[in-house]
Design a protein around this motif. Structure first.
Motif, PDB file in Angstrom:
ATOM      1  N   PHE A  74       0.787  -1.382  -0.024  1.00 50.75           N
ATOM      2  CA  PHE A  74      -0.074   0.046  -0.308  1.00 50.75           C
ATOM      3  C   PHE A  74       0.777   0.905  -0.617  1.00 50.75           C
ATOM      4  O   PHE A  74       0.289   1.833  -1.069  1.00 50.75           O
ATOM      5  N   ALA A  75       1.471   1.220   0.638  1.00 47.32           N
ATOM      6  CA  ALA A  75       2.786   2.413   0.882  1.00 47.32           C
ATOM      7  C   ALA A  75       3.514   2.571  -0.426  1.00 47.32           C
ATOM      8  O   ALA A  75       3.370   3.504  -1.199  1.00 47.32           O
ATOM      9  N   TYR A  76       3.868   1.406  -1.775  1.00 48.53           N
ATOM     10  CA  TYR A  76       4.263   1.537  -2.232  1.00 48.53           C
ATOM     11  C   TYR A  76       3.209   2.063  -3.857  1.00 48.53           C
ATOM     12  O   TYR A  76       3.814   2.379  -4.719  1.00 48.53           O
ATOM     13  N   LEU A  77       2.267   1.715  -3.291  1.00 49.55           N
ATOM     14  CA  LEU A  77       1.631   2.230  -4.254  1.00 49.55           C
ATOM     15  C   LEU A  77       0.726   3.258  -4.100  1.00 49.55           C
ATOM     16  O   LEU A  77       0.279   4.183  -5.390  1.00 49.55           O
ATOM     17  N   MET A  78       0.613   3.956  -3.470  1.00 52.09           N
ATOM     18  CA  MET A  78       0.802   5.619  -2.944  1.00 52.09           C
ATOM     19  C   MET A  78       1.507   6.474  -3.358  1.00 52.09           C
ATOM     20  O   MET A  78       1.261   7.882  -3.492  1.00 52.09           O
ATOM     21  N   LYS A  79       2.894   5.700  -3.536  1.00 54.53           N
ATOM     22  CA  LYS A  79       4.056   6.619  -3.459  1.00 54.53           C
ATOM     23  C   LYS A  79       4.297   6.454  -4.908  1.00 54.53           C
ATOM     24  O   LYS A  79       4.227   7.781  -5.769  1.00 54.53           O
TER      25      LYS A  79
ATOM     26  N   THR B 268       4.127  -7.472 -16.653  1.00 53.72           N
ATOM     27  CA  THR B 268       5.325  -6.237 -16.033  1.00 53.72           C
ATOM     28  C   THR B 268       4.657  -6.116 -15.088  1.00 53.72           C
ATOM     29  O   THR B 268       3.637  -5.482 -14.215  1.00 53.72           O
ATOM     30  N   VAL B 269       5.801  -5.789 -14.681  1.00 53.52           N
ATOM     31  CA  VAL B 269       6.044  -6.169 -12.658  1.00 53.52           C
ATOM     32  C   VAL B 269       5.807  -4.300 -12.481  1.00 53.52           C
ATOM     33  O   VAL B 269       4.766  -4.564 -10.997  1.00 53.52           O
ATOM     34  N   ASP B 270       6.428  -3.842 -13.287  1.00 48.71           N
ATOM     35  CA  ASP B 270       6.160  -2.661 -12.433  1.00 48.71           C
ATOM     36  C   ASP B 270       5.885  -0.881 -13.443  1.00 48.71           C
ATOM     37  O   ASP B 270       5.562  -1.538 -14.924  1.00 48.71           O
ATOM     38  N   SER B 271       5.315   0.272 -13.079  1.00 47.47           N
ATOM     39  CA  SER B 271       5.160   1.054 -14.230  1.00 47.47           C
ATOM     40  C   SER B 271       3.523   0.971 -15.198  1.00 47.47           C
ATOM     41  O   SER B 271       3.618  -0.320 -15.665  1.00 47.47           O
ATOM     42  N   ARG B 272       2.785   2.032 -14.481  1.00 50.25           N
ATOM     43  CA  ARG B 272       1.812   1.493 -16.092  1.00 50.25           C
ATOM     44  C   ARG B 272       1.918   3.537 -15.912  1.00 50.25           C
ATOM     45  O   ARG B 272       2.028   4.451 -15.315  1.00 50.25           O
ATOM     46  N   GLN B 273       1.008   4.016 -17.263  1.00 52.80           N
ATOM     47  CA  GLN B 273       0.978   5.148 -17.482  1.00 52.80           C
ATOM     48  C   GLN B 273      -0.470   5.813 -16.965  1.00 52.80           C
ATOM     49  O   GLN B 273      -1.041   4.893 -16.326  1.00 52.80           O
ATOM     50  N   VAL B 274      -0.338   7.230 -16.556  1.00 52.37           N
ATOM     51  CA  VAL B 274      -1.654   7.685 -16.324  1.00 52.37           C
ATOM     52  C   VAL B 274      -2.489   8.953 -16.795  1.00 52.37           C
ATOM     53  O   VAL B 274      -3.189   8.723 -17.342  1.00 52.37           O
ATOM     54  N   ASP B 275      -1.059   9.150 -18.010  1.00 47.95           N
ATOM     55  CA  ASP B 275      -1.933  10.410 -18.578  1.00 47.95           C
ATOM     56  C   ASP B 275      -2.426   9.781 -20.241  1.00 47.95           C
ATOM     57  O   ASP B 275      -1.834   8.538 -20.742  1.00 47.95           O
ATOM     58  N   PRO B 276      -2.951  10.516 -20.923  1.00 45.44           N
ATOM     59  CA  PRO B 276      -4.809  10.103 -21.819  1.00 45.44           C
ATOM     60  C   PRO B 276      -3.546   9.681 -22.862  1.00 45.44           C
ATOM     61  O   PRO B 276      -2.788  10.409 -23.074  1.00 45.44           O
ATOM     62  N   GLY B 277      -3.885   8.749 -24.233  1.00 40.76           N
ATOM     63  CA  GLY B 277      -2.634   8.551 -24.718  1.00 40.76           C
ATOM     64  C   GLY B 277      -3.030   7.434 -26.276  1.00 40.76           C
ATOM     65  O   GLY B 277      -4.152   7.093 -25.273  1.00 40.76           O
TER      66      GLY B 277
END
Length: 474
Positions: A238-243, A437-446
């Motif tokens: 959860f801490a990693y998620l919110m970071k 994919t273990v980590d990293s996902r986009q946030v901005d629309p694309g």
């Protein structure tokens, strides 16, 4: 991520028989959980105000019953964090079994609580406590069930399999209302208030037993196995998620808000409005919910499959737009005072809801890396419940009491949907990104563009998958 790791994970998705078994286990489990949850919503609309809050005015009693209904949603957030932590650390399967058992015990307990005339104020407090336990259980259930299907599914069918888990909502609601319909038809009002309402709650133990038996025979997901083998687990998910993923969590929760407000309108607020304001019988309103749920049983997987072809965001946005456009006509039709008006209102709104809800589970899952996906998916979805489902019944009763106009509720539902549409637009479409994919996902629309997904076919040949097409390398 190494190509060999992707190949190993992809090979675990090739067995169609295994996928059917996993999907069936998830659907049955979520059906049981939502049956238990929405059973409470139906009872809140029909009997809890008299059983647990008999000494207050009817409108106030209904609001108190719905606020008790809403208490589970705060607990769902806590459950999402707790179950998400262990789901990302220990695995998906074990958390699913614990959540199902917890929900079953709480629902059985609700069916056995003495009423307020018997034990006074202790009755509503016991009801509140068990409702909170229900919320804790569901907070861990839904995310794990979604991941069991989505993380096992082939890339080009993730929307379809993810939507099958969503079928648990109308299926559970259908069973809950069908049981209540049978009970209300079989006994008079006095018997219903005395003991009849308890039957659906106590009977849920049978469904829970079936769900537990099936879930004992499913395997852990390839994505989590890969995280475990790579030693990539987050120490504090959860801490990693919110970071790293706080934007996805907040925007994902808001984007999903309208599914909660719309569905709660149909199964709780709409039932209460139809019976108390328009004089429709309990049976008419319950039949309207049943017919709408049958539509959703077909609509949700249809739109989930369609999202595999044209994208999740397009389908979800169309569903939200439908909810906005139907907010006022929904009440106009109910206000006609006719049975056909009620049935048409419910059918149209449920169709829009199905387009919104069908792809949303897969869409949310694809926002997070597998390292913290259980936590991210669960917290985002349960946040949407807190923002949408939890407060909708009480707010709609309050608005109706304040204004006396159904248009005030329509404004609320429409505005909630518009807020969701804005949040959806701010999120990326990740349906072509590897689920491993273990980590990293986009946030901005694309654009709907992502790296190809490598794997192996059933003959051991290397493959490269681009959305729905697969290239086989000799």
């Amino acid at each position: 991520m190494a190509v060999t790791d992707q190949a190993a994970a992809s090979s675990a998705r090739l067995d169609a028989t295994k996928m059917r078994k996993i999907a069936s286990a998830s659907v049955i489990g979520t059906t049981v959980e939502w049956y238990d949850l929405f059973l409470f919503g139906t009872a809140s609309a029909l009997v809890f105000n008299e059983v647990f809050f008999p000494d207050v005015p009817p409108a106030v009693g209904t609001i108190l019953a719905f606020l008790t209904f809403a208490s589970a949603y705060l607990a769902r957030i806590i459950g999402a964090i707790a179950f998400g932590h262990f789901g990302d650390r220990i695995g998906r399967k074990s958390m699913l079994l614990i959540s199902l058992i917890t929900m079953g015990v709480a629902t059985l307990g609700i069916g056995l609580i003495p009423d307020a005339n018997t034990i006074g104020l202790a009755a509503p407090f016991l009801l509140l406590g068990l409702r909170v336990v229900q919320g804790l259980a569901l907070g861990g259930e839904w995310g794990g069930a979604v991941l069991m299907t989505v993380e096992h599914a082939p890339a080009h069918r993730r929307g379809w399999y993810g939507s099958l888990v969503q079928v648990g909502v109308p299926a559970g609601t259908l069973i809950a209302n069908l049981v209540f319909l049978i009970v209300t038809s079989a006994v008079d009002r006095e018997a219903l208030l005395t003991w009849g309402w308890r039957v659906p709650f106590i009977a849920s133990i049978v469904l829970v037993a079936v769900g537990i038996y099936i879930r004992l025979n499913i395997e852990e997901t390839p994505s989590f196995q890969q995280v475990r083998e790579q030693g990539a687990k987050a120490k504090l998910p959860f801490a990693y998620l919110m970071k790293k993923y706080w934007k996805q969590v907040i925007l994902g929760g808001v984007a999903t808000l309208s599914t909660g407000s719309t569905f709660t309108l149909l199964v709780a607020s709409g039932v209460s409005y139809g019976t108390s304001e328009q004089g429709h019988s309990d049976s008419v309103m319950l039949w309207a919910v049943l017919i709408a749920c049958i539509i959703a049983l077909v609509g949700i997987p249809f739109f989930g499959r369609l999202s595999d072809r044209i994208g999740r965001k397009k389908i979800i946005a169309a569903g939200i737009a439908g909810e906005v456009l139907l907010a006022f006509p929904f009440f106009w039709l109910i206000d006609t005072g006719t049975i056909w008006g009620v049935f048409l209102a419910y059918s149209l709104m449920m169709l829009a809801f199905s387009a919104n809800y069908g792809p949303i589970a897969t869409f949310l899952a694809e926002l997070f890396g597998s390292k913290i996906r259980y936590s991210g998916l669960s917290v985002a979805y349960m946040l949407s419940g807190l923002l949408g489902s939890a407060i909708t019944p009480a707010i709609t009763v309050w608005l109706l009491t304040l204004t006396g106009q159904s248009s005030s509720i329509a404004w609320y539902v429409g505005l909630a949907a518009l807020v969701s549409l804005v949040a959806l637009w701010l999120l990326a479409e990740n349906r072509l990104v590897s689920i491993d994919t273990v980590d990293s996902r986009q946030v901005d629309p694309g654009a709907d563009v992502a790296p190809a997904e490598s794997g192996v076919d059933d003959r051991g040949r290397a493959t490269t998958e681009h959305g729905g097409s697969v290239t086989v390398q000799a």
